[in-house]
Design a protein around this motif. Structure first.
Motif, PDB file in Angstrom:
ATOM      1  N   THR A   1      -0.353  -4.344   9.991  1.00  0.00           N
ATOM      2  CA  THR A   1       0.320  -4.462   8.986  1.00  0.00           C
ATOM      3  C   THR A   1      -0.256  -5.642   7.610  1.00  0.00           C
ATOM      4  OG1 THR A   1       2.207  -4.348  10.412  1.00  0.00           O
ATOM      5  CG2 THR A   1       2.596  -5.417   8.260  1.00  0.00           C
TER       6      THR A   1
ATOM      7  N   PRO B   1       2.906   3.188   3.055  1.00  0.00           N
ATOM      8  CA  PRO B   1       3.080   2.331   2.022  1.00  0.00           C
ATOM      9  C   PRO B   1       4.448   1.644   2.010  1.00  0.00           C
ATOM     10  CG  PRO B   1       2.008   4.285   1.082  1.00  0.00           C
ATOM     11  CD  PRO B   1       2.500   4.353   2.568  1.00  0.00           C
TER      12      PRO B   1
ATOM     13  N   SER C   1       6.112   0.651   4.873  1.00  0.00           N
ATOM     14  CA  SER C   1       6.076  -0.483   5.605  1.00  0.00           C
ATOM     15  C   SER C   1       4.967  -1.321   5.521  1.00  0.00           C
ATOM     16  CB  SER C   1       6.339   0.163   6.928  1.00  0.00           C
ATOM     17  OG  SER C   1       5.413   0.897   7.520  1.00  0.00           O
ATOM     18  N   ASN C   2       4.133  -1.000   4.479  1.00  0.00           N
ATOM     19  CA  ASN C   2       2.827  -1.814   4.520  1.00  0.00           C
ATOM     20  C   ASN C   2       2.105  -1.793   5.541  1.00  0.00           C
ATOM     21  OD1 ASN C   2       3.509  -2.591   1.585  1.00  0.00           O
ATOM     22  ND2 ASN C   2       4.994  -4.192   2.512  1.00  0.00           N
ATOM     23  N   ARG C   3       1.741  -0.610   6.345  1.00  0.00           N
ATOM     24  CA  ARG C   3       1.191  -0.528   7.388  1.00  0.00           C
ATOM     25  C   ARG C   3       0.108   0.606   7.318  1.00  0.00           C
ATOM     26  NH1 ARG C   3       4.545  -0.931  12.686  1.00  0.00           N
ATOM     27  NH2 ARG C   3       5.191   1.152  12.179  1.00  0.00           N
TER      28      ARG C   3
ATOM     29  N   SER D   1      -0.431  -6.911   3.202  1.00  0.00           N
ATOM     30  CA  SER D   1       0.417  -6.845   1.962  1.00  0.00           C
ATOM     31  C   SER D   1       0.238  -5.648   1.380  1.00  0.00           C
ATOM     32  CB  SER D   1      -0.355  -8.216   1.105  1.00  0.00           C
ATOM     33  OG  SER D   1      -1.618  -7.822   0.652  1.00  0.00           O
ATOM     34  N   PRO D   2       1.304  -5.467   0.332  1.00  0.00           N
ATOM     35  CA  PRO D   2       1.124  -4.225  -0.343  1.00  0.00           C
ATOM     36  C   PRO D   2       0.080  -4.106  -1.187  1.00  0.00           C
ATOM     37  CG  PRO D   2       3.275  -5.219  -0.530  1.00  0.00           C
ATOM     38  CD  PRO D   2       2.384  -6.055   0.217  1.00  0.00           C
ATOM     39  N   ASP D   3      -0.578  -5.191  -1.712  1.00  0.00           N
ATOM     40  CA  ASP D   3      -1.828  -5.416  -2.746  1.00  0.00           C
ATOM     41  C   ASP D   3      -2.938  -4.970  -1.648  1.00  0.00           C
ATOM     42  OD1 ASP D   3      -0.285  -6.143  -4.488  1.00  0.00           O
ATOM     43  OD2 ASP D   3      -0.771  -8.291  -4.435  1.00  0.00           O
TER      44      ASP D   3
ATOM     45  N   LEU E   1      -3.021  -3.119   1.131  1.00  0.00           N
ATOM     46  CA  LEU E   1      -3.027  -1.769   1.438  1.00  0.00           C
ATOM     47  C   LEU E   1      -3.242  -0.857   0.019  1.00  0.00           C
ATOM     48  CD1 LEU E   1      -2.314   0.694   3.161  1.00  0.00           C
ATOM     49  CD2 LEU E   1      -0.081   0.370   2.705  1.00  0.00           C
ATOM     50  N   ASN E   2      -2.981  -1.252  -1.104  1.00  0.00           N
ATOM     51  CA  ASN E   2      -3.227  -0.372  -2.165  1.00  0.00           C
ATOM     52  C   ASN E   2      -4.718  -0.488  -2.782  1.00  0.00           C
ATOM     53  OD1 ASN E   2      -2.735   0.624  -4.561  1.00  0.00           O
ATOM     54  ND2 ASN E   2      -2.646  -0.787  -5.848  1.00  0.00           N
TER      55      ASN E   2
END
Length: 159
Positions: free
Chosen positions: A35, A92, A94-96, A37-39, A41-42
């Motif tokens: 898990t 995305p 679940s940001n995982r 952060s969205p940043d 993962l992006n």
């Protein structure tokens, strides 16, 4: 409940003797999650990570780890793996990242530890590659999903 197989009659840890066992096709699948952060993962998904392709590196690390499990886990047997597969899926919503490993062979002992090691090391590799941008990622839910072959038969984890 079954007995611990790695404990001898004196209560000491020992490597299980598998010389009398019949060979059979054995397969195991495991999973792990990272898990973040969205940043972060992006950055991985878009290929903008400064260290390169995070998923490709984690995949290779997981495969290598499965092949070397016997060197890492003290009472594991060295195995001639016929197949090791590591797949990584970005989630995305679940940001995982979900990691799933598959190990297979024809032999006298199971491949559960190899599958678990592959998923774990792939997760650790993601952490290692991304720790410069995020240190509070969480590696979680490492578990055996399924195993088949051998005397204990087929196991499928509950959802």
């Amino acid at each position: 409940m079954t007995e611990f197989t790695h404990i001898n009659s004196n209560g000491e840890a020992n490597m299980v003797d598998v010389s009398h066992k019949q060979e059979s096709v054995r397969e195991a699948r495991a999973e792990a999650f990272v898990t973040m952060s969205p940043d972060t993962l992006n950055m991985i998904i878009s290929g903008r990570h400064h260290k390169g392709d995070v998923f490709a590196t984690a995949r290779i690390a997981g495969i290598q780890a499965a092949k070397r499990t016997w060197e890492l886990i003290p009472l594991c047997h060295p195995l001639l793996l016929a197949k090791v597969e590591v797949s990584l899926t970005a989630l995305p919503e679940s940001n995982r990242v979900r990691i799933e490993s598959l190990c297979k062979l024809s032999g006298k002992t199971g491949v559960e530890m190899e599958a678990l090691t592959a998923a774990s090391v792939a997760a650790l590799t993601i952490y290692d590659m991304c720790k410069a941008v995020q240190k509070d990622m969480i590696i979680s839910d490492i578990r055996l999903l399924e195993k088949s072959g051998g005397k204990s038969g087929h196991f499928i984890a509950e959802k």
